[in-house]
Design a protein around this motif. Structure first.
Motif, mmCIF file in Angstrom:
data_model
loop_
_atom_site.group_PDB
_atom_site.id
_atom_site.type_symbol
_atom_site.label_atom_id
_atom_site.label_comp_id
_atom_site.label_asym_id
_atom_site.label_seq_id
_atom_site.Cartn_x
_atom_site.Cartn_y
_atom_site.Cartn_z
ATOM 1 N N PHE A 109 0.848 -1.194 0.000
ATOM 2 C CA PHE A 109 0.000 0.000 0.000
ATOM 3 C C PHE A 109 0.881 1.240 0.000
ATOM 4 O O PHE A 109 1.954 1.241 0.593
ATOM 5 N N THR A 110 0.421 2.295 -0.661
ATOM 6 C CA THR A 110 1.116 3.572 -0.640
ATOM 7 C C THR A 110 0.119 4.660 -0.284
ATOM 8 O O THR A 110 -1.091 4.441 -0.321
ATOM 9 N N GLN A 111 0.651 5.824 0.043
ATOM 10 C CA GLN A 111 -0.216 6.965 0.312
ATOM 11 C C GLN A 111 -0.105 7.958 -0.825
ATOM 12 O O GLN A 111 0.967 8.139 -1.398
ATOM 13 N N ALA A 112 -1.221 8.582 -1.144
ATOM 14 C CA ALA A 112 -1.274 9.547 -2.249
ATOM 15 C C ALA A 112 -2.308 10.614 -1.910
ATOM 16 O O ALA A 112 -3.157 10.427 -1.049
ATOM 17 N N GLY A 113 -2.214 11.686 -2.631
ATOM 18 C CA GLY A 113 -3.192 12.754 -2.476
ATOM 19 C C GLY A 113 -4.368 12.546 -3.417
ATOM 20 O O GLY A 113 -4.377 11.616 -4.230
ATOM 21 N N LEU A 114 -5.328 13.410 -3.312
ATOM 22 C CA LEU A 114 -6.491 13.320 -4.191
ATOM 23 C C LEU A 114 -6.135 13.604 -5.648
ATOM 24 O O LEU A 114 -6.866 13.225 -6.552
ATOM 25 N N GLY A 115 -4.983 14.226 -5.873
ATOM 26 C CA GLY A 115 -4.527 14.457 -7.247
ATOM 27 C C GLY A 115 -4.311 13.148 -7.989
ATOM 28 O O GLY A 115 -4.633 13.028 -9.176
ATOM 29 N N GLY A 116 -3.775 12.147 -7.293
ATOM 30 C CA GLY A 116 -3.581 10.829 -7.896
ATOM 31 C C GLY A 116 -4.901 10.197 -8.272
ATOM 32 O O GLY A 116 -5.033 9.583 -9.336
ATOM 33 N N LEU A 117 -5.886 10.353 -7.389
ATOM 34 C CA LEU A 117 -7.219 9.833 -7.701
ATOM 35 C C LEU A 117 -7.807 10.580 -8.892
ATOM 36 O O LEU A 117 -8.371 9.962 -9.803
ATOM 37 N N SER A 118 -7.660 11.891 -8.909
ATOM 38 C CA SER A 118 -8.191 12.696 -10.025
ATOM 39 C C SER A 118 -7.599 12.259 -11.354
ATOM 40 O O SER A 118 -8.311 12.138 -12.351
ATOM 41 N N GLU A 119 -6.308 12.002 -11.365
ATOM 42 C CA GLU A 119 -5.652 11.529 -12.581
ATOM 43 C C GLU A 119 -6.227 10.187 -13.028
ATOM 44 O O GLU A 119 -6.487 9.957 -14.198
ATOM 45 N N SER A 120 -6.466 9.304 -12.058
ATOM 46 C CA SER A 120 -7.054 8.003 -12.369
ATOM 47 C C SER A 120 -8.446 8.142 -12.972
ATOM 48 O O SER A 120 -8.815 7.405 -13.881
ATOM 49 N N LEU A 121 -9.207 9.083 -12.444
ATOM 50 C CA LEU A 121 -10.566 9.282 -12.933
ATOM 51 C C LEU A 121 -10.574 9.726 -14.392
ATOM 52 O O LEU A 121 -11.491 9.397 -15.141
ATOM 53 N N LEU A 122 -9.557 10.453 -14.788
ATOM 54 C CA LEU A 122 -9.477 10.933 -16.164
ATOM 55 C C LEU A 122 -9.097 9.837 -17.150
ATOM 56 O O LEU A 122 -9.443 9.918 -18.330
ATOM 57 N N THR A 123 -8.385 8.840 -16.680
ATOM 58 C CA THR A 123 -7.888 7.797 -17.589
ATOM 59 C C THR A 123 -8.692 6.505 -17.528
ATOM 60 O O THR A 123 -8.528 5.642 -18.391
ATOM 61 N N ALA A 124 -9.549 6.346 -16.534
ATOM 62 C CA ALA A 124 -10.320 5.106 -16.386
ATOM 63 C C ALA A 124 -11.558 5.121 -17.279
ATOM 64 O O ALA A 124 -12.160 6.164 -17.510
ATOM 65 N N ASP A 125 -11.919 3.936 -17.760
ATOM 66 C CA ASP A 125 -13.180 3.794 -18.470
ATOM 67 C C ASP A 125 -14.352 3.716 -17.493
ATOM 68 O O ASP A 125 -15.444 4.193 -17.781
ATOM 69 N N ARG A 126 -14.093 3.106 -16.338
ATOM 70 C CA ARG A 126 -15.132 2.939 -15.311
ATOM 71 C C ARG A 126 -14.532 3.176 -13.936
ATOM 72 O O ARG A 126 -13.436 2.709 -13.630
ATOM 73 N N VAL A 127 -15.267 3.912 -13.102
ATOM 74 C CA VAL A 127 -14.897 4.119 -11.701
ATOM 75 C C VAL A 127 -16.062 3.632 -10.865
ATOM 76 O O VAL A 127 -17.209 4.045 -11.085
#
Length: 130
Positions: A109-127
Motif C-alpha cells: 500500500f502507498t499513500q497519495a493525495g487526491l490528485g492521484g485519484l483525479s488523474e485516475s478518474l481521467l484515464t479510467a473507463d469505469r470508476v
C-alpha cells in the motif's frame, strides 16, 4: 472489449460488507479480462491498509487479500494521505516526516493525495465506489 477500472473504497476493512464486496468485484473485473489499475482507499477505507489488523482464524483476511491481488495483478493500492493521517494510518515516510516512532501501513500500500485519484478518474473507463 477490455475496460480500464478504478475502484474507490470508503468503507472500513471490517464491520461493513462494502470492502469485501469491493475486493470480490475487483476479482471479477480481472477474471472477465478487464484491467484494474488502482484501488483508492478513502475516508474509513484507509483501514484496509493497516498492518495491525488481525482477523480471527476463521475470518477472511482482507488486508492480505488486497496485498495478493496487488502483487499478482499489478494493481496499485493507494490510501488518501489526509484521511489516513486523521485515522492513525501511517506510512514509513509520514512517520519520519511527523517524528512518529513507527508506521503501520501494510506492505504493498502507498499513500497519495487526491490528485492521484483525479488523474485516475481521467484515464479510467469505469470508476466504481464502495
Amino acid at each position: 472489449m477490455s475496460l480500464n477500472y478504478v475502484l474507490v473504497v470508503s468503507a472500513p476493512v471490517y464491520g461493513r460488507q462494502a470492502s469485501l464486496s469491493a475486493y470480490r468485484f475487483a476479482q471479477a473485473v480481472i477474471e472477465q479480462g478487464h484491467t484494474l489499475t488502482r484501488v483508492f482507499f478513502y475516508q474509513d477505507g484507509v483501514s484496509n491498509a493497516s498492518s495491525l489488523t488481525v482477523p480471527a482464524n476463521d475470518e477472511f483476511d482482507l488486508v492480505a487479500a488486497w496485498q495478493a491481488l496487488s502483487s499478482e495483478h499489478g494493481v496499485e493500492l493507494e490510501t488518501c494521505v489526509a484521511a489516513a493521517l486523521r485515522r492513525g494510518q501511517i506510512s514509513d515516510d509520514e512517520a519520519k516526516q511527523h517524528a512518529l516512532p513507527t508506521s503501520n501501513m501494510a506492505k504493498g500500500f502507498t499513500q497519495a493525495g487526491l490528485g492521484g485519484l483525479s488523474e485516475s478518474l481521467l484515464t479510467a473507463d469505469r470508476v466504481v465506489q464502495f
